[in-house]
Write a protein that holds these residues in place. Structure first.
Motif: not given
Length: 660
Positions: A596-598, A620-622, A558-567
């Motif tokens: 591009d990466s945000i 959400l920022v990811e 699903a692309g959720f933490p810990p495989y992505t980083f969020q604010a």
């Protein structure tokens, strides 16, 4: 004239420049008395300089340096600067939040040495199990920065491992910082640490301490007089000149995350501090956070196992699942659970009925017109508290009297729907009139003293049935408690929060671990309408590794933490339109374009859209890259600070949020 840059406890939380004739680099870390507005304030010198970006004519002159205390050490500032940068908080706010209140006052309370306590009788060290000995031998106290994860089932003796490692640190002349998630875990653990090390100086730091006591303990740590500091999340900022070991108990607990002001994670900052100090750190839990488990899986953490209970006569209790679709319930309790409680009463053993819902009932409603006891200030219902004769919001604290009739149609047959611990306690007393029933929740226990009295009653055998919330779910050892019954666990199975299964499994495993911790065999009974859910299969098998593996696979897909980083950028205002308009303006800022990466998602109302008369929204920022996210956030925050906003609108950025 030399310049001192000062952090002050003021709303703006920026740093202020003052002139000071005899300022020198040695003043960094000392408190300073400065003029501010029409009065004076106490600040902390962050730096000295020969010039300022402001004209010298505009700079006021500092009154004097306060040299009654040692200066705050450089590593203290290093940690605070990291926290300020990573969590997008002003450095001034970060520094002043870390200081005890008394040190920020112009006239601090008179400092006393504290009451002399008779040292407790030294307790003999128990014999280690083979697993405990292997873990202790594998951790090199003097080997520099190495993060360790201790996965130990409930009752496996993780605390004894901590005590043996503290013993080694003391032998090397080092201080230890032991973090615990909640205050109610502190008294029992503090007593055990003091009994093991009666000749050492042990201090506690938590919000239940009186202001003078907290300041005294903090200063003992700063001066190097405290050998062991035992504290909750804010203790991660305690200056410790001889720090040699960091321990984080129940590391999975959400209480390590600060939810207002600077929203930091004490667990994550503990890793940063251990790396900065080049010392070992040990995380311990029966249900580690999935982020920690993933770090162990990829080799970032060294993982250790305690798979057997420390008491050879104590075994992990079997878990029985009751399918409530096929069993008639009385006040939410199935007959097999009642029979099990009755059996324990006959044997003189204790039972715990776990229901993580305070109050008498979640809502009061009118069946005639549909009126519901909504909170006037929040998007939540008022909870019925019959013991206090009131309706209470558990989010903002608003209270109202329980109406005798429906406020809308006048119907006198208004009803309380659902059940909380108060209602369950009353009903169980009717079923077992001779039993001594003790309710343990935030309404019954409001202070550390009350909590200590409650624990004393439980250990003294003054209770036959405990009705409790998550306060009893972890960290407690009741030898005569042999039955745990769990009610109302299904609510979290299909929650919108993708972390809900992890939290539910941890909660169930922790509360199940209260049963059978001594010679008496234990049993756990869980009521559910979804007995075939994979979570309950893992619970019955008491197989955390399998549960964690499945959850991590789902998060990776699903692309959720810990495989992505969020604010998350959150805004609150009296009108939802203003909050959403601010967030939409944040999305359209030039600094937010072409990243591009945000990924920046659309603004939406929060799940609790209204709280304490304020409408709340978020976006959400990811990013798949933590460095990319950290490079983006400061530029974006600076642009956000330039936006014109309604006077009553407030906003903040939360990095690594626990709730999205």
């Amino acid at each position: 004239m030399p310049i001192v840059r000062v952090a002050l406890d003021v709303p703006l939380h920026r740093l202020f420049d003052y002139q000071l004739a005899d300022a020198c680099p040695a003043d960094v870390g000392r408190r300073v008395r400065v003029p501010f507005g029409r009065g004076e304030k106490i600040g902390v010198v962050v730096a000295t300089a020969e010039s300022s970006e402001w004209p010298l004519a505009q700079l006021k002159t500092a009154r004097r340096i306060e040299d009654d205390l040692p200066p705050l050490p450089p590593d203290f500032f290093q940690l605070l600067e990291f926290a300020s940068t990573y969590y997008q908080a002003p450095l001034g706010e970060t520094i002043m939040a870390a200081l005890p209140a008394g040190l920020k006052r112009l006239t601090p309370p008179q400092r006393r040495s504290g009451r002399t306590q008779r040292p407790p009788t030294a307790q003999p060290r128990p014999q280690l199990t083979a697993e405990q000995a292997a873990v202790i031998d594998a951790i090199d106290i003097d080997g520099g920065f190495v993060p360790h994860l201790l996965f130990g089932v409930t009752g496996s003796g993780k605390t004894e491992v901590y005590l043996r490692l503290i013993e080694r640190a003391l032998a090397l002349g080092q201080q230890t910082l032991l973090l615990v998630p909640e205050i109610n875990l502190t008294p029992q653990l503090e007593a055990r640490v003091r009994a093991r090390f009666p000749e050492q100086t042990i201090v506690a730091l938590h919000s239940e301490l009186a202001e003078a006591a907290r300041e005294r303990h903090w200063l003992q740590a700063l001066r190097g007089e405290a050998d062991v500091v035992l504290g909750t999340r804010l203790s991660i900022f305690t200056p410790l000149p001889r720090l040699g070991l960091l321990l984080v108990d129940e590391e999975h607990d959400a209480s390590f995350k600060q939810q207002d002001g600077m929203r930091y994670s004490a667990r994550d900052l503990a890793i940063v501090r251990a790396r900065q100090q080049n010392i070992p750190i040990l995380f311990g839990s029966a249900t580690p956070a999935l982020e920690s488990w993933a770090n162990a899986e990829n080799g970032r953490y060294r993982r250790h196992f305690l798979l057997q209970r420390a008491n050879p006569q104590a075994q992990l209790p079997p878990v029985r699942i009751l399918d409530t679709r096929q069993i008639k319930l009385q006040e939410g309790v199935a007959e097999p659970l009642l029979a099990a409680i009755r059996n324990r009463l006959e044997r003189g053993e204790q039972s715990l009925v776990f229901l993580n819902r305070r109050g008498y009932a979640p809502v009061l409603a009118c069946p005639a017109c549909g009126w519901i006891s909504h909170c006037q200030r929040c998007a939540a219902n008022l909870v019925v508290h019959r013991a206090d004769h009131c309706l209470r919001c558990h989010h903002c604290g608003f209270e109202a009297r329980i109406p005798r009739a429906c406020p809308t149609c006048g119907n006198q047959d208004i009803q309380a729907f659902g059940r909380g611990t108060q209602r369950l306690e009353s009903w169980l007393q009717e079923q077992f009139p001779a039993a001594r029933i003790l309710r343990v929740d935030r309404d019954a226990v409001k202070s550390r003293k009350q909590w200590e009295e409650m624990l004393s009653r439980i250990h003294g055998g003054e209770a036959d049935i405990l009705v409790g919330t998550q306060m009893l779910a972890k960290g407690h050892d009741f030898p005569r408690l042999t039955l745990v019954g769990v009610l109302g666990a299904d609510a979290a199975l299909f929650a919108a929060d993708w972390r809900a299964p992890e939290r539910l499994f941890a909660q169930l495993m922790q509360v199940a671990g209260r049963a059978g911790r001594a010679e008496l065999p234990g049993e756990v009974i869980v009521q559910t309408q979804y007995p075939d859910h994979p979570l309950f299969a893992a619970l019955v098998a008491q197989d955390y590794p399998s549960f964690a593996s499945n959850q991590l696979q789902e998060r990776a897909q699903a692309g959720f933490p810990p495989y992505t980083f969020q604010a998350i950028l959150r805004a609150e205002a009296p009108q939802m339109a203003d909050a959403l308009a601010f967030l939409q303006a944040a999305v359209t800022l030039p600094e937010a374009a072409g990243q591009d990466s945000i990924s920046i998602y659309d603004p939406v109302p929060m799940r609790m859209a209204r709280l304490a008369n304020l409408e709340r929204a978020q976006l959400l920022v990811e990013s798949p890259s933590r460095p990319a996210l950290q490079q983006f956030l400061p530029r974006w925050r600076e642009a956000l600070e330039q936006l014109r906003t309604p006077r009553q609108l407030r906003w903040h950025i939360e990095v690594d949020p626990l709730e999205c």
